[in-house]
Structure formats: structure tokens, C-alpha cells
Design an enzyme around this catalytic site. Structure first.
Site, PDB file in Angstrom:
ATOM      1  NE  ARG A  77      73.703  25.230  28.353  1.00 10.31           N
ATOM      2  CZ  ARG A  77      73.986  26.063  27.172  1.00 10.31           C
ATOM      3  NH1 ARG A  77      75.123  26.550  27.028  1.00 10.31           N
ATOM      4  NH2 ARG A  77      72.750  26.241  26.525  1.00 10.31           N
ATOM      5  CB  ILE A 103      73.126  30.941  26.719  1.00 10.03           C
ATOM      6  CG1 ILE A 103      74.318  30.081  27.241  1.00 10.03           C
ATOM      7  CG2 ILE A 103      71.786  30.412  27.032  1.00 10.03           C
ATOM      8  CD1 ILE A 103      74.338  29.749  28.611  1.00 10.03           C
ATOM      9  CB  SER A 104      75.620  29.219  21.750  1.00  7.23           C
ATOM     10  OG  SER A 104      75.789  30.485  21.154  1.00  7.23           O
ATOM     11  CD  GLN A 105      72.397  23.093  19.457  1.00  6.13           C
ATOM     12  OE1 GLN A 105      72.487  24.126  18.570  1.00  6.13           O
ATOM     13  NE2 GLN A 105      72.015  21.760  19.415  1.00  6.13           N
ATOM     14  N   PRO A 106      75.129  24.201  23.769  1.00  9.17           N
ATOM     15  CG  PRO A 106      74.358  22.771  25.731  1.00  9.17           C
ATOM     16  CD  PRO A 106      73.661  23.410  24.799  1.00  9.17           C
TER      17      PRO A 106
END
Lengths: 253, 787
Positions: A77, A103-106
């Protein structure tokens, strides 16, 4: 006499003021040091951080799909975030990637991926490539990943990042996601990573019978719920999913 | 004259900052600006108390220098602070203390502006305390004029340019008081200040909106560009052309035709206002908003808060003969048509159609026409607002507003309101509760008059004036089946019909919705739900405020501290800024004053602490309440703030002027404060009915009524402070300094506290508290007269 006392008071207050200013300066410098991005990268390639992320942010919150967890544990990531934010790449938060995008939260990435229930032979279309991270996660599950990004600069940088990370099978096109990717349709799954007030009819048309589409609803920084769209027997149904199930709190009578 | 100029500049600057923060961030920061301004005033009083001999000794050259510095800071404030304001991230304010500090630091420069502006005012008051009444009067009248002037200039000057223009006022004031022009310090400061102002004035200022604003999202689309922009007191208007942008809220998933790209988007202060289409789009008949036309013909249609008039298309298509579009923001609506060479949004001239530029509530109160359909804009923000609109008064969604709409419906008429789906449900349940309670108060069974249906992201309510017929109920079912919408409220509805196409995440949603149908169960739901979903009223019109403090620990535990979007942030920001302002008031105003002795000892009598503290509380409570109440009356928060602050200060100035005469007649402090208190308590009962009654009139009529209403309290409230200060200053100037500081501190605290009380308990409670504060001041004054 009064003037003397006043002068004394002024001197005292000056001393207090100087001390106070030094204290403020110390606090400010400490804060600046704290919030400044770390320039040095850990030498371990972030494997430990990634493992920690999978355990604490995904498994413990109910993401159980083994393939998804394996993909999340594999994709680096930190290669998909701006250099200055690499230290925070595995934190439990979305991160800005420029052009007002994130970038979205994992957890959201994993949850959305798991909901698609992808098989290795499935063809998946992603609308909103962003940094390319979601596409990379999808590419760990299938070789048929198509992704579209409307912002040219993001499309170029995502293409470079995906290739640099070894995800060469991902097909990336810069353009308006409204029209989908007719030449590659139909798709078994569609993932729309940018929330929209309506679902474009061409995307529904390009979804295969029995296919699944997932859409986040909320601001780019804080997805509040996800929408799973399914196409079966000429009917299109939706299911609202909450990343965290809401339980109303009833007071004792 | 100099006093009038600097006072006008400070109030004008205050309003400009409120406008700027509302533009870059959101409206709730307006109250932060008021707190910062009061803090600057309070800190200046403390400074005078500490350094009085030095300051008074050097008054001749110090006054112009302070005014020049104030002017320079005023011009420089925005360039210095805008970076911090722009990058301030509201969503991180709870979890990252740095954000709160960033907010605090961004306000530091503004604090200095008010500090350097208030210092000369305070010095003049102290130096010429024998003329305090006329000086205080000039101060208040100047402040009032500043408010009116700021709104006037906002009509044609850009918000970013206004501070530099305003900075000329303190500079001119500095020139007026600069008697020792030969002193190098005075001349050089004046020159430096002038150069600074001119440089910043000619240099174009630019700022970025918060990244959560709609305009940022739209401008990120390739090829998007601002094609027109206009300043306006109600907010800066932008017309953006965005290729590839399409807009089709509530669209059925069965719709397969092309959605056309919009020609442009109009935004006010960066927030979505409406879209402009080249040709009337055809998709509206496949949205939930087409339901009223599906069940009956709608001849007379009223579109409230019609925006750019995009929904006029549907009414025209469905054969409405009379269409009335009511929109308060004239400039934005006109720009949306003129930007594309149109004179109006009406393409079909066969029928009677009009666009009216008034507040929707004013129109409803004035107009006696009965409509077949009344529509409102979609409630909430797509995906949830996370509380950013929590402190925005929404007078179109209160019980009183829905009642007025109910009475404006023809026998077969329907009211249509849609809301974005939010999870957990807040908007939908509050809207359903409001409709239920209003209809019950009208003596009808809501279940027989209400329909609600749901698409994947929109819930639309239909409220019919007469009972729904069996034919209409069947037509609703057909409409839902054709477009794959789910009915969620309909007479005779089966459970399985509610989630045939769209399944929701919260399994308790339907049971909660059904609980609203019973008054007793409704109360249990109100008490037990994690969010506040009770209907709002004109006395507490915060429809988007759902936060319940007692739920906060549970929500934080459930969603994690980073899931702040569930925590309803807007109100939390007010609490954070209130706490910051309170701490700052104590540190900057009260603690330094310990230097001149503690209150309560022989240097400061106990009564004065109570007296001046209560006056600060009472005055600010009334002022903040007035701004809120006038938002409905005048139609916009900025007009309300300008009218409320300006008129109150001008009449208080008159009161201050009259106070010496009143005092000479042997009237003491206690009776004056008591009369003010009783008057405010009386106003808590009569102010709302008077304003509601006057709202139907023209702008001139409304202004006359308002001035008549504000004059008595304005004048009387202007008397206790200068009278008390003059009496105290006569005994000891140090005591006067303490009184000034205590008054400033309580004013800072009360500005934020008034907002919190208004949200929790309503405006009338704020007004009652203001009255009680004056009664308390009267009691304190009585204590003074005791031997």
C-alpha cells in the site's frame, strides 16, 4: 509611589510575558516537529505494518474472506500513497492523493473487495482508479481488471505505480466512467470508488446477469455505507451495507 | 469622528470575517468570529488595566500608532491566516488536537486586529471618563454604521478585497488623531500602514475552498472552469461549466436512456445551488419526485426554494397550468439563466408561470393561493452531512413551516419532500416525525394522508390534504412496481413490500418508523434513539442537528474514534471553539488582572463582579438570539447579523447618551437593569408573535416593525454599563479596569454559550436567560447600595 509600583508591575509582567512567549514557542516547535512528515522510511518494506493492518483493522473487524485478506497482506500500500505519507500508509484512515481524491481506508478497500465475491476468472471494472491501490488488490484476485480514471494526472501516475509494483495485467484507461468500458463488457463485477448521486445506466447495462456492483456512499474521506447492487432476472436490487453495524441504544425504562 | 470610524471598521471587519469563513469553511464558524472579536476587546481592557499610567501618559502619539497598526493588521490578516483556514480539516478536529490548534492560530491574527482596534477605544474612554456617555454613544453608533456599510459593500466587492478596503477606516481615524505629526514613529507607522494597505489592495487575493465543498469536487473534473462569479451579501455566487457532469437524483435503476451532461452548476459560497441544462432533461419522470403527477393531475404547482428552476421541467411536462417558483437568492438564480443567454428558466410560455424572489416562508405567509402540489428541495446532503449544517437554521423544515404548507394545499393538493438516505437514519426519521406531529395537530390521521417511497438513495414523502383514495393507493403501487421503488409508508402496506428492491442496513429502521405512528411509542423512540430526531420548531430550527451528548461515548466506542462522520461534527466544533474561547478569555483577560488585585478585596467591590458579569451575559445572549430570530425575518444569517448587531448597537449608543440624563434624574443602576430584565422577559413571550405577524409585509414594513421592536430594549440595555463604569471609575480607575475585563470575559463566554443553549433548549430560553441576567445585575446593584 504609585508610579514606582506600576513600574515594578510592568517589569514583573514583562518577565512573565517573556517566559510565556518562550513556552509558546517551545510548544509550537514541538507540534511542528510532531506533524512534519517523516522523511526516512523504515527499512523493512512495511511488512510488519501490513500484517498489523490485516490483523487489527480487517480481521478483528469482521473481514473474513481469505482471498481478500491475502490480497491485502500482499499489496504494498505504501507504494500507492504520496511519498510524504508513506509512514501513514497502513494507518486506519483514508489519505489524500491529490486532486481532491483519496486512497480509501484499508478496511473499506477490503470490505468492498470481499463483497464482490470475485473468482479468478471474473472480469471486474473499477470506476475511479485514484492511486491504483484498489486495482492492485483486485489484480491479486483476478487477471481481468479494467480500471478507468477521469483525471489525466491521476491516471498517468496510477499506471506508473501499478507497473512499478508489477501489476501489468491491469487495463487502465483515462476517461469518463459514466460510459463504462463497452468493448470489454459484460462484467461480473463493477466497483465504483467515487460516490455518485445516481448509478449511470450504461454501467448497469454492462453488468452481467447475476453480477455485482458496489458503490460507497458518503464523502471521499468518510464512507458511511456501501451499496451492493445485484442484477438478477431483469430486476435490479440494492442492499445497503454498513461497514460497522449500527445498533440503536435503547435506554432502560 | 475617529471613534466612529474605528468602531465602524471593527464591526465591518467582523461581518466580513463571518462571510469569509462561511465561504471557505462553513456557517458555524461565524460564532467563532464573534468570540474572537469580544476576546480582543476584553484583552485590550486588561492591557489598559496593567499599563494604564504608561498608556495614558503617551496617549498623544500612542493613539495614532495603535490605529495605524490596527489598519495594517486588518489588511494583512487574510493573507497571513488563509493558509491555516484553508487547510483546517473539520473532520479531524476531534481526533487530531493539531487541527484545533490550527484553528486557534488562524484566529490569533484576528485577535490582534480587534485588540489593537479596541485598545484606542478603551484608552479614550478611560482618559475622558467624564464624557463616557457621549464617547460610548459614538462607539456604538459607529459600530452600527459599520454593520450596515459592510452589507452594502458586500453587494459589489469581493469578500477577499473587503478587509483591505475596511482597513482605510482605522487608518483615517489614525490620521484624525495624529496631532504630533512630527514624531517619527507616528509618521513612519502611518506611512508603512498606508503602503501595506495599498499593496494588499492592488494585489489580487485568492483563496481555496475547503476540500469538502462541492465546488472543489466539481473543479477537479477535467475541463471544469468557473465561467462567472459575482459577490453578494448572501454568499459568493459561482457558475461553473463542467463537461461530463451529469445530475439525476432519485433516478430509477430501470432507466436505460442517456443522462445528458449539464450545461453548468451554480454554487453559493462553494455549496451546491443547482444545475443548468441546455435542453429539458427527460429523466425526471423516472425519479421518485414524479409520484405526485402519477396519481393525479397537478394544475397549480409551487416550487419552494426552487434554485435554478431545474424541476420546472417536470411540472411543465406534466401539464401544470400555473407554476410559481420561489427562490430567495435572486442573484444566483439569475446568473444561472443569464450565464447561458436566457431571461428565465421557463421555455414553455403557454401557461402562467412566475419566478418570485422572496423567502419561501414569507411567500407562504403572504399568499392565500391554494396549490395542487408544493415541493421542497431535497433535504440533507448526499451521503450524509456529518453535521456540517448542524447550526444552519432551516426554517422550511420546522413544524410551523409544514403547517403553513398544509394550509396552502388545495383539497386534492399534495406536499412533496424528499431526503437523501442516511445510515443510521436521521433525516428520514425526523422528517417522518415532523409530518406525523403536524398532521395529528391538524386533527387528521397521518396514516391515511401520507405516502413514502424509497429508491436506493432517496426517500420521498407525499402528504395529501384529503384522504388517499383506494385508486390513488393502487396508482402508487403501480408507479413503484414500474420504476422499482419500494413504498415504505402507504395505507394497507404489507411488510414484504417495503424492501422488495432496496434492502436497508439498519434492521430496526422500519420498527422505528412505525413507532412514530403512536404518540406514546414516539416518545420512547425520541428518548432512546442514539440521535436527536424530534421535530424542529421555529424556536429551535436546527433540522440537521442530530447530536445527543449522552450518545457520544457509545457512538465513539461503536464506530471508532476515526469514524467521526457519525458524530455530527458541526455542533462539536462549536463546543471546541467555545471551550477555547473560554480558556482564552480567562488567560488573556482575567488572569493578568490579578496583577492589580483580586476581585472582592477593597480594590474591587463584590457587587461589581456580579453586575458587570451579568451585563456581559445578558447583552450577548440577547444579541445572539436576535441574530438567530432575524434569520427567518430577514431571510439570511448575514442580513440578520448586520441588522441585529447594528441596530442593537446604535440604540444602545442612544441609550448610553441618555444615561447621564437618566442618572441626573436620580434613577439608580438597579431600576434601570431591572427594567431591562423585565423587558427581555416580556420579549421572550411577545417577540416571536410580533415578528411572525410582521413577516408578511414588504421589506420597508418589516424594517419599520423591527426598528420599533428593537428600540426599547436597545436603548435601555445601553444604559447600565456606562452608568456602572462611570460610578466605578469615579472611585478607582483600577476597579473600572476589572469591571471592563469581567464584562469582556463574560461576553466571550456568553457568545458561544448562547448558541449551545439555543440548540439545546431554543431561542426563548436564551431570551429568558438574558432577562434573568439583567435582573441579576439589578440585584448586584442593590447590593452596592447596601451599607
Amino acid at each position: 509611589m504609585n508610579a514606582g509600583i506600576d513600574l515594578l508591575n510592568v517589569l514583573k509582567s514583562r518577565a512573565v510575558t517573556v517566559a510565556f512567549l518562550w513556552a509558546v514557542a517551545a510548544v509550537v516547535f514541538t507540534l511542528i516537529a510532531e506533524i512534519s512528515p517523516c522523511r526516512s522510511e523504515p527499512a523493512n518494506g512495511f511488512e510488519q505494518e501490513r500484517r498489523h493492518m490485516v490483523t487489527t483493522q480487517l480481521r478483528e473487524r469482521g473481514v473474513e474472506d481469505v482471498a481478500t485478506l491475502r490480497a491485502m497482506a500482499t499489496v504494498p500500500r505504501h507504494l500507492f500513497v504520496p511519498d510524504s505519507l508513506q509512514r501513514s500508509a497502513y494507518a486506519d484512515t483514508p489519505l489524500p492523493i491529490g486532486h481532491g481524491q483519496t486512497i480509501s481506508q484499508p478496511y473499506i478497500v477490503a470490505y468492498m473487495t470481499a463483497m464482490l465475491a470475485l473468482e479468478p476468472h471474473h472480469k471486474v471494472l473499477e470506476i475511479g482508479t485514484g492511486s491504483g491501490y484498489q486495482a492492485a488488490v483486485l489484480a491479486e484476485l483476478t487477471d481481468h481488471v479494467y480500471t478507468m480514471e477521469i483525471i489525466p494526472e491521476l491516471a498517468t501516475s496510477a499506471d506508473n505505480r501499478l507497473k512499478a509494483a508489477g501489476y501489468t495485467s491491469v487495463q487502465l484507461r483515462q476517461g469518463d466512467g459514466y460510459n463504462g468500458w463497452p468493448s470489454a463488457a459484460p462484467f461480473d463485477a463493477v466497483i465504483v470508488t467515487a460516490a455518485a448521486e445516481f448509478i449511470p445506466p450504461p454501467l448497469l447495462k454492462q453488468l452481467r446477469e447475476g453480477g455485482r456492483m458496489i458503490i460507497p456512499v458518503g464523502s471521499p474521506f468518510f464512507v458511511q455505507h456501501l451499496m451492493l447492487v445485484e442484477k438478477k432476472n431483469d430486476e435490479i436490487t440494492t442492499r445497503s451495507l454498513m461497514p460497522v453495524r449500527f445498533v440503536p441504544f435503547r435506554r432502560k425504562e | 469622528m475617529a471613534l466612529v470610524l474605528i468602531s465602524a471598521a471593527l464591526i465591518g471587519f467582523q461581518l466580513e470575517q463571518m462571510q469569509l469563513l462561511a465561504m471557505i469553511q462553513w456557517h458555524h464558524f461565524a460564532y467563532l468570529v464573534i468570540s474572537v472579536a469580544l476576546l480582543g476587546f476584553g484583552a485590550s481592557g486588561t492591557c489598559i488595566a496593567l499599563f494604564r499610567p504608561f498608556l495614558l501618559r503617551n496617549l498623544d502619539w500612542l493613539l495614532p500608532v495603535l490605529l495605524f497598526v490596527c489598519a495594517l493588521l486588518m489588511a494583512c490578516a487574510l493573507p497571513f491566516s488563509k493558509g491555516m483556514i484553508e487547510t483546517f480539516d473539520i473532520f479531524f478536529v476531534v481526533v487530531e488536537p493539531v487541527q484545533s490548534i490550527s484553528l486557534l492560530l488562524s484566529q490569533a491574527i484576528y485577535l490582534l486586529v480587534f485588540f489593537f482596534g479596541a485598545l484606542p477605544i478603551g484608552l479614550v474612554f478611560i482618559a475622558h471618563s467624564h464624557r463616557i456617555n457621549s464617547l460610548y454613544s459614538a462607539n456604538l453608533v459607529g459600530s452600527g454604521l459599520g454593520g450596515v456599510g459592510a452589507v452594502f459593500f458586500m453587494g459589489f466587492l469581493w469578500p477577499l478585497d473587503l478587509p483591505a478596503v475596511t482597513a482605510f477606516l482605522p487608518w483615517a481615524a489614525g490620521c484624525l488623531v495624529a496631532t504630533e505629526v512630527r514624531r517619527i514613529l507616528v509618521c513612519s507607522t502611518g506611512l508603512l500602514s498606508l503602503v501595506g494597505i495599498v499593496v494588499l489592495l492592488v494585489q489580487p487575493q485568492q483563496t481555496r475552498f475547503s476540500e469538502y465543498k462541492d465546488i472543489r469536487r466539481i473543479l477537479d473534473i477535467p475541463g471544469a472552469a468557473i465561467v462567472a462569479a459575482q459577490p453578494d451579501p448572501q454568499g459568493q455566487v459561482h457558475l461553473v461549466r463542467a463537461p461530463t457532469l451529469r445530475y439525476a437524483p432519485g433516478l430509477s435503476l430501470t432507466y436505460t436512456k442517456e443522462i445528458p451532461e449539464v450545461s453548468g452548476v451554480v454554487l453559493i459560497n462553494g455549496d451546491w445551488f443547482g444545475v443548468v441544462n441546455d435542453a429539458p432533461p427527460r429523466f425526471y419522470q423516472a425519479t421518485t419526485t414524479a409520484l405526485p403527477y402519477a396519481i393525479s393531475m397537478r394544475e397549480r404547482v409551487l416550487l419552494l426554494q426552487a434554485g435554478t428552476g431545474a424541476e420546472i421541467t417536470l411540472a411543465q411536462e406534466k401539464g401544470a397550468t400555473t407554476i410559481t417558483a420561489v427562490e430567495p437568492h435572486q442573484k444566483a438564480a439569475r446568473l444561472s439563466w443569464s450565464g447561458f443567454g436566457l431571461n428565465s428558466p421557463f421555455t414553455n410560455q403557454e401557461h402562467q408561470q412566475e419566478y418570485v424572489f422572496v423567502q419561501p416562508r414569507t411567500w407562504l405567509a403572504r399568499n392565500q393561493t391554494k396549490y395542487d402540489l408544493i415541493t421542497l428541495p431535497v433535504v440533507g446532503r448526499f451521503g450524509g452531512g456529518s453535521g456540517v449544517m448542524a447550526l444552519q437554521e432551516q426554517y422550511l423544515l420546522t413544524k410551523e413551516a409544514i403547517t403553513e404548507m398544509w394550509h396552502s394545499l388545495s383539497v386534492k393538493g399534495v406536499l412533496q419532500i424528499s431526503t437523501w438516505v442516511d445510515t443510521p437514519s436521521r433525516n428520514t426519521l425526523r422528517l417522518a416525525a415532523t409530518i406525523r406531529e403536524v398532521l395529528e395537530e391538524q386533527g387528521v390521521n397521518p396514516a391515511l394522508h401520507t405516502v413514502a417511497l424509497r429508491s436506493w438513495n432517496l426517500v420521498t414523502f407525499i402528504v395529501k390534504r384529503s384522504k388517499l383514495t383506494s385508486g390513488e393507493i393502487e396508482q402508487v403501487r403501480v408507479f413503484c412496481n414500474d420504476l422499482q421503488f419500494d413504498p415504505i409508508l402507504l395505507p394497507g402496506l404489507q411488510t414484504e413490500e417495503r424492501q422488495r428492491y432496496h434492502t436497508i442496513a439498519d434492521p430496526d429502521f422500519f420498527s422505528n418508523l412505525d413507532m412514530l405512528s403512536s404518540p406514546s411509542l414516539r416518545q420512547i423512540l425520541y428518548a432512546g434513539y442514539a440521535y436527536d430526531i424530534q421535530p424542529t420548531s421555529d424556536g429551535r430550527p436546527f433540522f440537521s442537528q442530530f447530536l445527543r451528548w449522552q450518545s457520544l461515548p457509545d457512538l465513539t466506542r461503536l464506530f471508532g474514534e476515526r469514524s467521526v462522520s457519525f458524530l455530527e461534527l458541526g455542533y462539536l466544533v462549536v463546543l471546541v471553539s467555545f471551550l477555547q474561547a473560554t480558556v482564552a478569555a480567562i488567560v488573556l483577560i482575567l488572569l493578568p488582572l490579578l496583577h492589580v488585585g483580586r476581585p472582592g478585596d477593597r480594590r474591587l467591590q463584590g457587587w461589581a463582579v456580579l453586575y458587570f458579569g451579568a451585563l456581559g451575559l445578558g447583552y450577548m445572549f440577547f444579541e445572539i438570539m436576535l441574530i438567530y430570530k432575524l434569520t427567518l425575518f430577514f431571510g439570511h444569517p448575514l442580513y440578520a447579523a448586520a441588522a441585529g448587531i447594528s441596530s442593537l448597537l446604535i440604540f444602545s449608543g442612544v441609550g448610553s447618551r441618555l444615561s447621564s440624563w437618566v442618572s441626573s434624574q436620580g434613577v439608580g443602576l438597579a431600576p434601570i437593569a431591572l427594567v431591562a430584565g423585565i423587558l427581555l422577559l416580556l420579549y421572550s413571550r411577545i417577540l416571536s408573535p410580533i415578528l411572525s405577524w410582521a413577516m408578511v409585509g414588504s421589506a420597508v414594513w418589516k424594517s419599520i416593525v423591527f426598528l420599533l421592536v428593537i428600540t426599547p430594549p436597545g436603548i435601555i440595555m445601553g444604559m447600565p454599563f456606562p452608568l456602572g463604569l462611570a460610578q466605578l471609575a469615579g472611585q478607582s480607575k483600577r476597579q473600572a479596569a476589572w469591571a471592563w475585563g469581567i464584562n469582556g470575559c463574560s461576553s466571550v463566554v456568553s457568545a458561544g454559550l448562547a448558541t449551545i443553549v439555543a440548540v439545546e433548549f431554543g431561542f426563548s430560553v436564551v431570551l429568558v436567560m438574558a432577562g434573568c441576567a439583567y435582573v441579576l445585575a439589578a440585584v448586584a446593584a442593590l447590593l452596592k447600595s447596601q451599607p
